[in-house]
Write an enzyme that holds these catalytic residues in place. Structure first.
Site, PDB file in Angstrom:
ATOM      1  N   LYS A 169       0.917  -1.318   0.150  1.00 58.32           N
ATOM      2  CA  LYS A 169      -0.013   0.083  -0.104  1.00 58.32           C
ATOM      3  C   LYS A 169       0.925   1.246   0.069  1.00 58.32           C
ATOM      4  CE  LYS A 169      -2.924   3.459   1.378  1.00 58.32           C
ATOM      5  NZ  LYS A 169      -2.301   4.938   1.051  1.00 58.32           N
ATOM      6  N   GLU A 213       9.586   1.770  10.816  1.00 62.10           N
ATOM      7  CA  GLU A 213      10.754   2.706  10.692  1.00 62.10           C
ATOM      8  C   GLU A 213       9.911   4.079  10.707  1.00 62.10           C
ATOM      9  OE1 GLU A 213      12.486   5.776   9.278  1.00 62.10           O
ATOM     10  OE2 GLU A 213      12.448   4.881   7.386  1.00 62.10           O
ATOM     11  N   CYS A 250      13.417  11.088   7.039  1.00 65.47           N
ATOM     12  CA  CYS A 250      13.434  11.038   8.517  1.00 65.47           C
ATOM     13  C   CYS A 250      14.756  10.773   9.121  1.00 65.47           C
ATOM     14  CB  CYS A 250      12.796   9.513   8.806  1.00 65.47           C
ATOM     15  SG  CYS A 250      13.466   8.435   7.414  1.00 65.47           S
ATOM     16  N   GLU A 254      10.086  16.826  15.554  1.00 63.24           N
ATOM     17  CA  GLU A 254      10.746  16.500  14.374  1.00 63.24           C
ATOM     18  C   GLU A 254      10.312  17.718  13.146  1.00 63.24           C
ATOM     19  OE1 GLU A 254      10.908  12.900  11.185  1.00 63.24           O
ATOM     20  OE2 GLU A 254       9.348  13.036  12.376  1.00 63.24           O
TER      21      GLU A 254
END
Length: 477
Positions: free
Chosen positions: A169, A244, A278, A378
């Protein structure tokens, strides 16, 4: 179109959704809007295909993956261009991503031949103990928009090498890249049902994955918040999971570091993909004795970075994926200024007459402090805050984020310090004088809320295997 059981098919609802170029807001293409029923059919196809695929020899699986890699090479230019059209990164970065994506397939084509078991000394003379490595089963893979090619091959290549069947997906923002990858799989002679592609609403499809007992492993790359919810859902069917998740990478520059190298590394790490990765640098810690010099050189080089459409060969910084991302980084900048930070490069949204996308100048904030939101949250955008530190012990404590632990970077020419830093930084990935440590043969993943499990190398293959222990009693002569 969806790819289920070896065929391209419309969704059950016959609905589709449109993909737009984030730079121009022009229509790029359409994909089928799959739902729960489509996902269940894909899972069922994978379940049936797994029964035969898992019995393929190591050589057969390896040969298929080599053919798949060749088919990706044939399509490399189209895939790279599609990545840029869908998510905006400069074309040269997209080309680099495609090469990385192919490298994972190349690696696991060889790794498929290196799945070993064990024999263990038994506790009695009439027993023999064996441990076999077997494929975990049907795998559901949910991939992100920022690396729409590499994140797919990093999951499906080891899964297929291990003998698993897969349902993918992709992110709704970048499904066309996934479609090209599945065209390569199809052209390589993929047996029906071994890999399936479902596009559509994330929550509905992910819930269907988690509810299915046929799906034995869920692998996800994305935000920590979503990852936590997926792990909760996977618990109901006791799936093996690999996550992750988010990162908040520190970038530490000691007084003995090569300044030019450290600045160039910071630019490559921070501003790649407009800061939308990331593992990109989020917090730059510079020893106070060289902070001014570092900041001046950093700002000088950052001001030269060109902003624009990723298809323009001169572009260094492409668009943000959406306006929500722009709002977040604007908020972080305003918060930093209110708490004493100073913008020494960038700091503003960029508007173009011919493009409606969200563009933002690569930005440097000096005099950053730990109280600022940018030190805690973040940042998925082109903002680089510079903090100063006085001692090694201090910077290690500040760099070890209470929540995140994906990637960290350290620049020093002191060998002993480098050893201490790689031992003391609480991160799954540490780059010492290396701003881009990602490679197909090494493990990629984090600790703490940055995830569980690893992708890449022999470690990534192990994620798709389970051990079967057999104790055999034999007759003695």
């Amino acid at each position: 179109m969806l790819y289920i059981n070896g065929e391209w098919t419309p969704s059950v609802s016959n609905k589709s959704f449109t993909i737009y170029n984030p730079a121009t807001k022009e229509k790029v293409g359409e994909m089928a809007y799959g739902n729960k029923e489509d996902t269940e059919m894909a899972i069922s196809s994978a379940e049936q295909a797994f029964k035969t695929w898992k019995r393929k020899t190591a050589g057969e699986k390896s040969a298929f993956l080599k053919t798949f890699a060749d088919q990706l090479r044939v399509r490399a230019e189209d895939i790279a261009r599609t990545i840029t059209l869908e998510m905006g990164k400069p074309l040269r970065e997209s080309i680099g991503e495609v090469n990385l994506a192919i490298s994972y397939v190349d690696w696991y084509a060889e790794e498929a031949k290196r799945i070993y078991g064990d024999t263990i000394p038994a506790s009695s003379i009439d027993k023999r103990i064996f441990v076999f490595q077997e494929p975990v089963g049907v795998v559901a893979a949910i991939t992100p928009w920022n690396f729409p090619a590499a994140m797919i091959t990093r999951k499906i290549a080891p899964a297929l090498a291990a003998g698993c069947a897969v349902v993918v997906k992709p992110a709704s923002a970048t499904p066309l890249t996934a479609k090209l990858i599945f065209e390569a799989l199809d052209a390589a002679g993929l047996p029906k049902g071994v890999a399936n592609l479902v596009t559509g609403p994330s929550q509905e499809i992910a819930s269907t994955f988690n509810e299915s007992f046929a799906v034995r492993k869920l692998t996800f790359t994305g935000s920590t918040e979503v990852g936590i919810e997926l792990m909760r859902g996977a618990a109901d069917t006791v799936k093996k999971v690999a996550m992750e998740l988010g990162g908040h990478a520190p970038y530490i520059v000691f007084e003995d570091a090569d300044l030019e190298t450290a600045v160039d590394g910071a630019i490559a790490s921070k501003f790649r993909n407009a800061g939308q990765t990331c593992v990109c640098t989020n917090r730059i810690y510079v020893h106070q004795s060289i902070a001014d010099e570092f900041g001046q050189l950093f700002a000088k080089k950052v001001r030269k970075l060109a902003i624009g459409n990723g298809l323009d060969e001169n572009t260094d910084i492409g668009p943000l994926i959406n306006r929500e991302s722009l709002s977040k980084i604007s908020s972080q900048i305003n918060d930093a200024i209110n708490l004493g930070g100073k913008v020494i490069a960038g700091g503003k949204e960029v508007k173009f007459e011919q493009m409606e996308g969200c563009f933002f100048e690569p930005t440097i904030i000096n005099y950053a402090t730990d109280e600022m939101n940018i030190a805690k949250e973040e940042t998925f955008g082109p903002i680089a805050p510079i903090f100063t530190f006085q001692s090694e012990a201090e910077v290690v404590e500040r760099a070890n984020h209470f929540q995140y632990g994906l990637a960290a970077y350290c620049y020093t020419n002191d060998f002993s310090r480098a050893i201490r830093m790689m031992e003391n930084l609480e991160y799954g990935i540490v780059g010492i004088n290396d701003e881009m440590p990602t490679t197909a043969q090494a493990p990629f993943g984090g600790v703490k809320a940055s995830g569980v499990g690893r992708e890449g190398g022999k470690y990534g293959l192990q994620e798709y295997l389970v051990e079967k222990y057999v104790s055999m009693k034999i007759k003695q002569n």
